[in-house]
Structures are given as C-alpha cells and as structure tokens.
Design an enzyme around this catalytic site. Structure first.
Site: not given
Length: 336
Positions: A134, A201
């Site tokens: 990640h 976002k």
C-alpha cells in the site's frame, strides 16, 4: 543443498505452476498437509524432508480471512523451522493489514508493524517477496530482505498488447493524490510517459467507504480510453465514483486496474462483484488473491485476472541465485 517450494492450501495451484517453470533449475515441490480440528484450530505438517534446505513458502494472507491466514502462516513457518529448514522465503503476493501503517487516531495499533514483528519472530524467515504494498515505506518495518514488485510489470504489458502498442488514445489516471506516484510508475512502464491525471475526492459521512468525487486535473479524457490505476480494489466505492466522474468528463471507456482485487462486500445484501457489475465496470487485476476457475468464469464479463506464475518464477530464481537481482525484473524498459 536443494531448494523446495511449498504452499498453503489456497496457493497450491500457483506454487505448482512456478515449480513447473523451474523444474530444470533444481527446484522441488514439497507438500504441506493441514489438519483442521472441530475447534477450528489448524495444524500444518510438512510431508517432505527439508532439513538443511532453502524453502519458498507461497501463502495468501487473505484466505479464508486475513486473521486466519496470519495464524496459518505463523504455524507453517514454525513447522518449517522445526523441520530444520536452512531458511524460509515467504512469497506473499498480497499482504493484509498494510493499510494500517500509522496511528491515524488515538488509542489504535499500528497493525502493519505488529504483523512485521510476528513474522520476524521466526529467525528462519529471511526474505519476503510481495507485490504492490500500500505504501513503499512499509519496507522500513522489516529488518529482513523485503522485495516489493510493482503490479505494473504484469498490468502494463496487458494494455500494450491490447492496444497493439498504440497507446496514444490512452490516459492514465490516479483515483486520488495519494496514488499519483503509483499511477506515474505504471505510465512509465506503459510507454515511458510522465503525464497522468488525478481525481480529486473526499470521503463523506463517517469513516466508511462512502466517497464523493469532486473533480479532475490532468490531460483531457474526452473521447479517450482511461486506465484508472490503484494498488487495490476493495469494496469498489472509490473506483465506481471515479469512473462515473470520468465518464461525465467525456471518457469513452474506463478500465479499473489494480494489482489486488480484494472485492470485499460493501454491505450484507450485495457482493462487491454484483456492485461492480451493475456499475458497468471493466476491471483488470492480477491473481495475487487466488480465485477458483468457476469464480473467474462467472465474472469474466467485467473482470480480467492476469496470471503471476511467470513473474514469480523469475523472482524465485533471481533470489535463489548468488548475485541475482530481483530489481532486473521490474526495470522500466521504455526509459533510460
């Protein structure tokens, strides 16, 4: 001294294919038996002598759940150590808990660090091979060798072949600012380009997977095909929201592309697969998380899963060869 390849239950297909590719390189396949007790406890048993040998253990840190998978990994490592294996290299295409890599609120664990401590508690474990963590900094949690292979080395060639090397109509987009380096690396593997787009976002409501996409920055996507590139697709909320926005901005077709297709159900009454299919998604992922042939056939209308056996066979061979370099497997071919 020989080299054995082993696998836990859900990874036997991948491990056996890797071993087949390496059959002329003195690699042998060793079976692991798992006894499941009525209490839900599990006991692994190595069925082949591995005394004094280097071992590669293929394991999914996702099946049947991340928690069960971690226990199975630790017990199998212990069984190998008690079988007097010389060393253990863990081949973990997907590693769970890596998103919990910092204290993002008060009184919570840094779970990724806890997982590292547990794995390294076994002194026979010398190396980890994985794909697309990640964040790159996760390697700093480990004192052992940690090879993180970008999923781009499998995913980029798929699009090169699909578009017959004519990628002028393709735009690479990151679903958020946090993923820009990953998307830019993918673009570099694709054709050496540096320019990518970025979705803006914010998450709405509580700490759930609800996402509100605000806008887009980057090259025009009007009448273009778009690769929306991320490290994973989980419930699909972010990807669906970004895809809808890109279509609003004029994109012809949007591919949701990631190394890891987790597909967690967003709620009890619908699966992630159903949600993504209803949203008209076209997803491309690698097989870091094992799925049955039936699963792949049932979802082939929206999901493409790319095999990893060739890449991981090369990775195993490089790491087992004195002077070998796993970085040679993911050097960008289109850049100097």
């Amino acid at each position: 001294m020989g080299i054995h390849i082993l696998a836990t239950e859900h990874m036997t297909d991948l491990a056996s294919k890797v071993c087949e590719r390496l059959k002329d390189k003195n690699f042998l396949y060793a079976e692991v038996e798992y006894v499941h007790f009525p209490s839900q406890e599990v006991k692994p048993r190595i069925l082949t002598t591995v005394r004094g040998e280097h071992t590669y253990l293929f394991h999914s840190l996702h099946h049947p759940t991340p928690n069960d998978a971690m226990i199975k990994l630790l017990l199998t490592n212990d069984a190998l150590a008690r079988s007097s294996a010389e060393s253990i290299t863990l081949v973990l295409p997907y590693m769970s808990y890596l998103r919990q890599d910092r204290k993002d609120e008060s009184r919570v664990p840094i779970s990724a660090r806890v997982m590292a401590n547990l794995i390294e508690a076994n002194p026979k474990v010398k190396k980890i091979i994985t794909l697309d963590t990640h964040c790159d900094q996760i390697q700093g949690f480990y004192d052992i060798s940690f090879d993180n292979i970008p999923g781009s080395v499998v995913l980029a060639p798929y699009f090169q072949k699909k578009y017959n090397q004519d990628l002028s109509d393709l735009v690479v987009v990151s679903p958020d600012y946090g993923g820009t380096k990953r998307a830019r690396d993918f673009a570099g593997y694709l054709d050496g380009r540096d320019e990518i787009g970025v979705m803006e976002k914010r998450r709405s409501g509580d700490r759930s997977n609800k996402v509100e996409t605000l806008g887009y920055q980057g090259p025009s996507v009007e009448e273009k095909n778009v690769v929306l590139y991320d490290d994973m697709i989980d419930t699909g909320g972010s990807i669906i929201s970004a895809t809808q926005a890109l279509h609003h901005f004029g994109a012809k077709k949007v591919y949701a592309v990631a190394a890891h297709g987790i597909f967690s159900p967003p709620q009890v009454d619908i699966t992630a697969e159903e949600r993504l299919r209803k949203a008209g998604m076209q997803a491309v992922v690698t097989k870091t998380i094992p799925r049955s042939e039936q699963y792949q056939q049932e979802n082939e209308d929206w999901l493409t899963m790319l095999p990893l056996d060739e890449l991981l066979a090369k990775a195993v061979l490089e790491t087992s060869t004195p002077g070998g370099s796993i970085s040679s497997l993911f050097r960008k071919k289109n850049t100097t």
